[in-house]
Structures are given as C-alpha cells and as structure tokens.
Design an enzyme around this catalytic site. Structure first.
Site, PDB file in Angstrom:
ATOM      1  N   SER A   1     -71.339  23.018 -11.750  1.00 45.19           N
ATOM      2  CA  SER A   1     -72.204  23.037 -10.567  1.00 45.19           C
ATOM      3  C   SER A   1     -72.453  24.475 -10.165  1.00 45.19           C
ATOM      4  O   SER A   1     -71.546  25.320 -10.221  1.00 45.19           O
ATOM      5  CB  SER A   1     -71.562  22.291  -9.404  1.00 45.19           C
ATOM      6  OG  SER A   1     -72.314  22.484  -8.209  1.00 45.19           O
TER       7      SER A   1
ATOM      8  N   TYR B   1     -63.830  20.252  -4.646  1.00 43.51           N
ATOM      9  CA  TYR B   1     -64.904  20.085  -5.637  1.00 43.51           C
ATOM     10  C   TYR B   1     -65.286  21.420  -6.260  1.00 43.51           C
ATOM     11  O   TYR B   1     -65.389  21.554  -7.489  1.00 43.51           O
ATOM     12  CB  TYR B   1     -66.111  19.443  -4.953  1.00 43.51           C
ATOM     13  CG  TYR B   1     -67.335  19.300  -5.819  1.00 43.51           C
ATOM     14  CD1 TYR B   1     -67.485  18.221  -6.672  1.00 43.51           C
ATOM     15  CD2 TYR B   1     -68.359  20.253  -5.763  1.00 43.51           C
ATOM     16  CE1 TYR B   1     -68.628  18.089  -7.461  1.00 43.51           C
ATOM     17  CE2 TYR B   1     -69.498  20.124  -6.544  1.00 43.51           C
ATOM     18  CZ  TYR B   1     -69.627  19.038  -7.397  1.00 43.51           C
ATOM     19  OH  TYR B   1     -70.756  18.908  -8.176  1.00 43.51           O
TER      20      TYR B   1
END
Length: 253
Positions: A144, A157
């Site tokens: 990401s 995350y």
C-alpha cells in the site's frame, strides 16, 4: 487462452475481492492457470471460477484461513496436487481495520499483522521450494502507498505493509540467485465497490485524493492488475526487490 503467461500457474489470494478478482481475470486473460483463494466467500469464488473457465481459461478455487501455517500448507499441497507447481504467487489478501492509536490493543495489533504480514510470509515460505527447484518464480506482494504516506487510525495496517516491502527485499536477495524474483506493488487510492460501505462522503473523499495526485482520476483495479501482470512475465526477469507504486503520482520519489 494464450498469452505471455501461457504455461504458468498463478495463485492469487483474496481473489474474490474487488482488486483480487480483477487481478485474477487479467492473469487468466494473459494465459495463466489460476488458483483462486478466499476465506469464506464460496459463491463469489464459484462465480469468478466460472467466469474464467467460460472465457477459455483454467481456474480452481480453494478456501483457507491464511493466518495459520497448517491451513496454508494444506492449501498449497491441494493446489499442487490438482494443478502442479505454482510458478507465480500474487499475495493480495488482507484487511483494513481502523483503530485509533490509543485504543489499539495487543490483540488488535497481533490480528492485523497476522492478516497483512504473517500470512504473506507463510505463503511465500511454503511455495518457494518448488520455485527454487524449477529455477523460476515470481513473488508479487500487494502492499500500500500508505506505507510511505502514513495515515491516522491505521498504525498496525501501515506497519504490516511496510513490513511487506522489507520482506520483498529480503526475498529478492535470498532467491534471486536461483531465478526467483520478488517485488511489491503498492496501490494508491483505487476505486473498489467496498469503498461505498466505509466512506461517508465519496465525492469529498475523491476531491481530497485528487489534490494529492499528479493524474487527475481515481485509480482502477485494472491499473494495478496491469502492473502485476507485467511483473509476472519473462520480460520482468531483471526486476526484483522493488516496490512499484501504482498511485497516480501520489508519492513521488
């Protein structure tokens, strides 16, 4: 189906999601045989498998909880028994839990790392022996852009996604000498259906996002799938240990 991945078998995790399903269809269109993995979405997996096979491709779907070593081992053995060695791993499955930092418990932390980092390690560790024996393989982690950008309420995350980039570089060093490449594709703000259930004001969110980007449109799953499809080919055989941001120029440098 024939194409640059003809004769290769790819395992795509999280294949029933908005991104994973597009990745799977792109690889199938490029000639790969597909192992589609999911956690508990039998209907969507069956529909995707049928869509690929009706288009002339070959695909099977398998369910497994990738957070557990025993489940990963069983999944990989079943895939091998049905379709032969896995040449390409697209490690895409993950989750996006939001927890304010002050409310992030050890249980939250362990869960998000198990889902977004440990599961990727388990799969790569299970599949690389056959890639090594074949002297050919592609490992593509889905990271990401937030690993570089940061964002509130996502410490676990973001830490996991940053860990994936480190794991990618380590695998590139370990496996490059035997013909296996490892790369990470880091999507930016990609428009997927799941967004509708978590964004209160999509238009305002889109406006904020476009202000961050060079390219003035939202990303599409097809943009990410195209990058992955290239990294899986012979043409990408001299690219390893890299993180490719597919983010419309959100993060530069």
């Amino acid at each position: 189906m024939s194409g640059p991945l003809n004769g290769r078998t790819a395992l795509v995790t999280g294949a029933t999601g908005g991104l994973g399903s597009v990745i799977a269809r792109r690889l199938a269109a490029d000639g790969a045989t597909l192992v589609l993995t999911h956690l508990d979405d039998d209907q969507a997996a069956a529909e995707l498998t049928t869509r690929i096979t009706d288009s002339g491709g070959t695909a099977i779907s398998l369910a497994a909880d990738l957070r557990h070593a025993e489940a990963v081992s069983a999944l990989c053995h079943q895939a091998h028994n049905r379709l032969g060695p896995i040449d390409i791993l697209i490690s895409n499955a993950g989750a996006y839990p939001r927890h304010p930092w002050r409310k992030t418990t050890p249980a939250h932390w362990d869960e998000v790392l198990a889902t977004n980092l440990t599961s990727h390690y388990l799969l790569a560790h299970e599949l690389t022996p056959t890639m090594t024996a074949a002297a050919w393989g592609r490992i593509i982690m889905i990271g990401s852009v937030l690993a570089a950008a940061g964002r509130h309420d996502l410490a676990g995350y973001i830490s996991a996604k940053a860990g994936l980039e480190g794991l990618t570089r380590a695998l590139a060093r370990e496996l490059g000498p035997v013909g296996v490449t490892a790369n990470c594709v880091a999507p930016g703000s990609v428009r997927v259906p799941a967004e509708d259930s978590v964004v209160d004001d999509p238009e305002a969110m889109t406006a904020r996002q476009l202000a961050r980007q060079c390219i003035q449109r939202r990303g599409r799953p097809e943009d990410v799938a195209a990058a992955i499809a290239f990294l899986a080919t012979e043409d990408a055989g001299f690219i390893t240990g890299q993180t490719l941001r597919v983010d419309g120029g959100w993060i530069l440098g």
